[in-house]
Write a protein that holds these residues in place. Structure first.
Motif: not given
Length: 288
Positions: A89-90, A115-120, A219-220, A272-273
């Motif tokens: 999984v992404t 893993l994609v982490l956006t603002s948080g 990771a992105l 990215f994927i």
């Protein structure tokens, strides 16, 4: 909308498209429709799955004994991936969903490929400064419900302690109307939201930060340059912690990168994927 029964209770989710699975997590007092503009662009190539997390805008309350601190919510997401038999999984997070995504990757990485982490939320910024008063309010029966009455007003919800600092553009009032309606329509939903709110603890997100270096998949990190809740420098710190991370600055956006910069964030995730193949499977002895 499909639903699935987990040990914690029934969870609604949305599934669009076909291809490698992308699971997108939303934030506090929101639901998964927030990701729809990005899904519209990703779904031709990917299967996009968006669970409605128990953050106060869900429609079915979970079992009363469910743990809804950060670790408990991460377990719920991991159980969802298991129940849907999703592999490689992404996992994408935004707002409080970013904190949850980090915790899933750190504690339950078996089904996570990217893993994609956006603002948080991350490090000790949980909750963000404007929302810290919600935590003691959630400990007093009925006080959180009283505080959220102001969100019925489209004028008041523009204030910094509401939704006002989450976007650089106009608020999506129709969406917010649905979220507020869900909160006030069910006592069990309000109970879940109170439990989640009481679970906001800097110690929990700091613990996740200490564990995240164990996640060795790609990771992105894509944080908004103008975010006043979740500063870009926190995204840079996350990228430095992860062994295989790339960092992207998203201009002219605050927390809701999926609304403020739909084309850019969709393109970043898709590229990215496509450009980061998944290596050998991790062992099952990750720290818990």
């Amino acid at each position: 909308m499909p639903q699935i029964t987990l040990p914690q209770g029934t969870v609604h989710y949305r599934s669009t498209g076909d291809g490698p699975p992308v699971v997108l997590l939303h934030g506090y007092l929101m639901d998964s429709k927030l990701w729809d503009p990005v899904v519209d662009r990703l779904a031709p190539d990917f299967r996009c799955i968006r669970p409605d997390l128990p953050f106060g805008a869900h429609r079915i309350p979970l079992s009363p004994d469910t743990e809804l601190d950060l670790v408990g919510i991460a377990r719920l997401v991991a159980d969802l991936l298991d129940a849907l038999d999703l592999r490689e999984v992404t996992l994408v997070g935004n707002d409080y969903g970013t904190s949850v995504a980090q915790t899933v990757a750190a504690r339950h990485p078996e089904r996570i490929g990217r893993l994609v982490l956006t603002s948080g939320e991350c490090f000790d910024n949980s909750p963000a400064t404007w929302f810290k008063p919600l935590v003691p309010a959630a400990r007093v029966p009925g006080l959180l419900t009283l505080a959220f009455q102001s969100l019925r007003s489209r004028t008041l919800r523009r204030l910094p302690f509401a939704y006002g600092l989450l976007t650089a553009n106009e608020l999506p009032h129709d969406l917010i109307d649905d979220w507020v309606d869900a909160f006030f329509s069910d006592r069990g939903v309000r109970r879940d939201c109170e439990k989640v709110t009481r679970g906001f603890r800097p110690a929990a997100t700091l613990d996740t930060a200490n564990r995240i270096a164990s996640f060795d998949r790609p990771a992105l990190i894509a944080f908004g340059r103008e975010d006043r809740h979740f500063p870009f420098k926190h995204g840079a710190r996350l990228a430095a912690l992860l062994p295989d991370a790339r960092l992207a600055a998203v201009p002219d956006t605050r927390t809701w990168v999926m609304l403020d910069q739909t084309e850019m964030i969709s393109g970043l995730i898709g590229e990215f994927i496509r450009t980061t193949p998944i290596g050998a499977a991790r062992s099952d002895d990750a720290p818990v």
